[in-house]
Motif scaffolding. Structure first.
Motif, PDB file in Angstrom:
ATOM      1  N   ALA A  73     -41.246  -1.483 -24.770  1.00 26.53           N
ATOM      2  CA  ALA A  73     -41.390  -0.815 -23.469  1.00 26.53           C
ATOM      3  C   ALA A  73     -42.727  -1.084 -22.793  1.00 26.53           C
ATOM      4  N   ASP A  74     -43.749  -1.464 -23.556  1.00 27.92           N
ATOM      5  CA  ASP A  74     -45.064  -1.761 -22.985  1.00 27.92           C
ATOM      6  C   ASP A  74     -45.583  -0.592 -22.143  1.00 27.92           C
ATOM      7  N   LEU A  75     -45.598   0.593 -22.763  1.00 26.79           N
ATOM      8  CA  LEU A  75     -46.062   1.798 -22.062  1.00 26.79           C
ATOM      9  C   LEU A  75     -47.535   2.081 -22.308  1.00 26.79           C
ATOM     10  N   GLY A  76     -48.130   1.332 -23.210  1.00 26.51           N
ATOM     11  CA  GLY A  76     -49.557   1.506 -23.455  1.00 26.51           C
ATOM     12  C   GLY A  76     -49.908   2.754 -24.239  1.00 26.51           C
ATOM     13  N   VAL A  77     -48.949   3.265 -25.022  1.00 28.67           N
ATOM     14  CA  VAL A  77     -49.219   4.450 -25.848  1.00 28.67           C
ATOM     15  C   VAL A  77     -48.782   4.161 -27.280  1.00 28.67           C
ATOM     16  N   SER A  78     -49.261   4.963 -28.217  1.00 31.19           N
ATOM     17  CA  SER A  78     -48.992   4.729 -29.633  1.00 31.19           C
ATOM     18  C   SER A  78     -47.583   5.170 -30.007  1.00 31.19           C
ATOM     19  N   PRO A  79     -47.040   4.624 -31.114  1.00 30.56           N
ATOM     20  CA  PRO A  79     -45.733   5.075 -31.596  1.00 30.56           C
ATOM     21  C   PRO A  79     -45.693   6.582 -31.863  1.00 30.56           C
ATOM     22  N   ALA A  80     -46.788   7.138 -32.348  1.00 31.53           N
ATOM     23  CA  ALA A  80     -46.829   8.587 -32.620  1.00 31.53           C
ATOM     24  C   ALA A  80     -46.672   9.390 -31.329  1.00 31.53           C
ATOM     25  N   THR A  81     -47.334   8.931 -30.267  1.00 29.24           N
ATOM     26  CA  THR A  81     -47.214   9.613 -28.960  1.00 29.24           C
ATOM     27  C   THR A  81     -45.781   9.530 -28.450  1.00 29.24           C
ATOM     28  N   ILE A  82     -45.165   8.362 -28.620  1.00 26.36           N
ATOM     29  CA  ILE A  82     -43.772   8.189 -28.182  1.00 26.36           C
ATOM     30  C   ILE A  82     -42.855   9.132 -28.945  1.00 26.36           C
ATOM     31  N   ARG A  83     -43.058   9.250 -30.267  1.00 30.47           N
ATOM     32  CA  ARG A  83     -42.222  10.156 -31.072  1.00 30.47           C
ATOM     33  C   ARG A  83     -42.385  11.596 -30.602  1.00 30.47           C
ATOM     34  N   ASN A  84     -43.636  11.990 -30.306  1.00 28.26           N
ATOM     35  CA  ASN A  84     -43.879  13.355 -29.831  1.00 28.26           C
ATOM     36  C   ASN A  84     -43.200  13.614 -28.484  1.00 28.26           C
ATOM     37  N   GLU A  85     -43.299  12.645 -27.594  1.00 30.23           N
ATOM     38  CA  GLU A  85     -42.666  12.794 -26.271  1.00 30.23           C
ATOM     39  C   GLU A  85     -41.144  12.878 -26.418  1.00 30.23           C
ATOM     40  N   MET A  86     -40.586  12.047 -27.303  1.00 29.63           N
ATOM     41  CA  MET A  86     -39.138  12.081 -27.521  1.00 29.63           C
ATOM     42  C   MET A  86     -38.705  13.417 -28.120  1.00 29.63           C
ATOM     43  N   ALA A  87     -39.513  13.951 -29.025  1.00 28.41           N
ATOM     44  CA  ALA A  87     -39.199  15.255 -29.625  1.00 28.41           C
ATOM     45  C   ALA A  87     -39.194  16.348 -28.558  1.00 28.41           C
ATOM     46  N   ASN A  88     -40.152  16.287 -27.642  1.00 25.84           N
ATOM     47  CA  ASN A  88     -40.193  17.271 -26.555  1.00 25.84           C
ATOM     48  C   ASN A  88     -38.997  17.123 -25.618  1.00 25.84           C
ATOM     49  N   LEU A  89     -38.630  15.875 -25.304  1.00 26.46           N
ATOM     50  CA  LEU A  89     -37.470  15.631 -24.438  1.00 26.46           C
ATOM     51  C   LEU A  89     -36.184  16.128 -25.093  1.00 26.46           C
ATOM     52  N   GLU A  90     -36.106  15.962 -26.414  1.00 28.86           N
ATOM     53  CA  GLU A  90     -34.940  16.460 -27.147  1.00 28.86           C
ATOM     54  C   GLU A  90     -34.915  17.987 -27.118  1.00 28.86           C
ATOM     55  N   LYS A  91     -36.083  18.591 -27.331  1.00 31.00           N
ATOM     56  CA  LYS A  91     -36.189  20.059 -27.329  1.00 31.00           C
ATOM     57  C   LYS A  91     -35.795  20.641 -25.975  1.00 31.00           C
ATOM     58  N   GLU A  92     -36.144  19.934 -24.901  1.00 34.13           N
ATOM     59  CA  GLU A  92     -35.864  20.428 -23.548  1.00 34.13           C
ATOM     60  C   GLU A  92     -34.475  20.038 -23.054  1.00 34.13           C
ATOM     61  N   GLY A  93     -33.695  19.338 -23.904  1.00 39.54           N
ATOM     62  CA  GLY A  93     -32.301  19.063 -23.572  1.00 39.54           C
ATOM     63  C   GLY A  93     -32.038  17.792 -22.806  1.00 39.54           C
ATOM     64  N   TYR A  94     -33.055  16.913 -22.695  1.00 37.61           N
ATOM     65  CA  TYR A  94     -32.860  15.654 -21.974  1.00 37.61           C
ATOM     66  C   TYR A  94     -32.306  14.558 -22.875  1.00 37.61           C
ATOM     67  N   LEU A  95     -32.536  14.693 -24.178  1.00 39.16           N
ATOM     68  CA  LEU A  95     -32.069  13.715 -25.151  1.00 39.16           C
ATOM     69  C   LEU A  95     -31.277  14.400 -26.253  1.00 39.16           C
ATOM     70  N   ILE A  96     -30.405  13.622 -26.871  1.00 39.05           N
ATOM     71  CA  ILE A  96     -29.607  14.097 -28.006  1.00 39.05           C
ATOM     72  C   ILE A  96     -29.809  13.104 -29.151  1.00 39.05           C
ATOM     73  N   ARG A  97     -29.933  13.639 -30.370  1.00 38.72           N
ATOM     74  CA  ARG A  97     -30.045  12.769 -31.539  1.00 38.72           C
ATOM     75  C   ARG A  97     -28.730  12.874 -32.315  1.00 38.72           C
ATOM     76  N   PRO A  98     -27.851  11.872 -32.219  1.00 40.17           N
ATOM     77  CA  PRO A  98     -26.529  11.959 -32.861  1.00 40.17           C
ATOM     78  C   PRO A  98     -26.615  12.187 -34.369  1.00 40.17           C
ATOM     79  N   HIS A  99     -27.594  11.539 -35.026  1.00 38.04           N
ATOM     80  CA  HIS A  99     -27.798  11.696 -36.467  1.00 38.04           C
ATOM     81  C   HIS A  99     -29.287  11.877 -36.719  1.00 38.04           C
ATOM     82  N   THR A 100     -29.615  12.555 -37.786  1.00 35.37           N
ATOM     83  CA  THR A 100     -31.017  12.891 -38.065  1.00 35.37           C
ATOM     84  C   THR A 100     -31.917  11.664 -38.076  1.00 35.37           C
ATOM     85  N   SER A 101     -31.429  10.595 -38.700  1.00 33.53           N
ATOM     86  CA  SER A 101     -32.270   9.402 -38.853  1.00 33.53           C
ATOM     87  C   SER A 101     -32.099   8.396 -37.715  1.00 33.53           C
TER      88      SER A 101
END
Length: 342
Positions: free
Chosen positions: A33-61
């Motif tokens: 994606a070339d967003l200029g942020v670390s993988p850890a930051t991306i994981r945190n942002e994705m976790a927040n998006l999932e928590k707020e209902g914008y994303l769904i994780r079909p399986h845990t892994s």
């Protein structure tokens, strides 16, 4: 709350999922994606998006996929949705090659729309709120039988056989036609019924048949639409082996698809996007509908729509629906002697 960064991550995930129909992982985003942020930051942002209902994780892994809420954000954040000039010219040129008839225009629209969006195209006939009489004619057939030919607004022609109580000649029928045209042209069926004028028995019978024809047209709220592109939808992984497709086909067989996909809000101008469970009917809650009215407001309007999985290419579908609706509006306006600008 969506920040600029989380919005970019969400839109990247949706773009990838639309293209590949596979859950998107944080590692893929970090690598590509070339967003200029670390993988850890991306994981945190994705976790927040999932928590707020914008994303769904079909399986845990697994990676994430968009929710209806995520698609809604994506659709509202798309900018500059205009069909390329080259495609506009090609579409306009194609319309100039077909006959100048409503049915030919709608059939072509459905074919082009399905091909350009790779989903199901639905195009309904333009319908007047109440049809208006342009002309009627009575033609002798044999003895006491005649053919009523009725021309309605929008260049619609309807015919019906009428049997009088006594033999009738063509000159008599022509005289009746002249009188009724003089009295009724420009009126709706309701207005003709309410009009109090002195009529002979034959004139009254011809008027009754005329009103019956017009009322039949007025009652056709959902005429069977032009449908194209089922094979495109069957190729989508969401529908290849699914009861969802069967439910859609049952709607078509019952001639109920158009009624189901048209929400009340479509009366408002512009393109409307109804995503997943925003649809009122369960049979299409795994689909998105991109829909627009076309025609002459207050005179004759129809509906043009695309039905497909929620994973449809909105940035292409929305401008395609809009442009084709504007082309049809110009064509229908010509039939009504109107001119639409823009």
């Amino acid at each position: 709350m969506i920040t600029t960064r989380s919005g970019k991550i969400l839109n990247y995930i949706i773009g990838q999922y639309i293209a590949r129909a596979m859950p998107v992982s944080s590692q893929v985003i970090a690598d590509k994606a070339d967003l200029g942020v670390s993988p850890a930051t991306i994981r945190n942002e994705m976790a927040n998006l999932e928590k707020e209902g914008y994303l769904i994780r079909p399986h845990t892994s697994a990676g994430c996929i968009p929710s209806d809420k995520g698609y809604r954000y994506y659709v509202e954040s798309i900018e500059n949705m205009v069909l390329p000039r080259e495609e506009q010219r090609l579409i306009s040129h194609t319309f100039h090659q077909v006959e100048k008839e409503v049915e030919a225009w709608l059939s072509l629209t459905a074919t082009l729309l399905a091909r350009l969006t790779q989903n199901v195209a639905v195009v309904s006939l333009p319908k007047s709120t109440d049809c208006i009489l342009k002309h009627m004619e009575l033609i002798a057939v044999q003895d006491s039988r005649a053919l009523v030919v009725v021309v309605l607004d929008g260049a619609r022609v309807k015919e019906k056989l009428i049997t009088f109580d006594e033999p009738v000649s063509q000159p008599t029928l022509s005289t009746i036609g002249i009188k009724l045209n003089s009295a009724y042209v420009g009126l709706t069926g309701k207005q003709i019924s309410a009009r109090e004028i002195e009529l002979s028995e034959m004139e009254k019978k011809a008027t009754d048949y005329l009103v019956e024809i017009m009322q039949s047209e007025d009652s056709k709220e959902y005429q069977e639409p032009y449908l194209e592109g089922w094979h495109f939808m069957l190729n989508q992984p969401e529908f290849a082996h699914s009861d969802q497709m069967r439910a859609l086909m049952e709607l078509v067989e019952r001639r109920g698809l158009l009624k189901v996909i048209v929400p009340a809000s479509v009366g408002q101008p512009g393109v409307h996007v109804i995503i997943g469970k925003e649809n009122q009917y369960q049979a299409i809650q795994n689909c998105s509908v991109v829909i627009c009215r076309y025609g002459v407001p207050e005179e004759a309007t129809g509906t043009i729509a695309v039905v497909g999985p929620t994973r449809m290419p909105y940035s292409r579908t929305i401008p395609t629906v809009y442009y084709l609706s504007s082309v049809l509006s110009q064509l229908v306006a010509g039939l009504y002697g109107r001119e639409i600008h823009g």
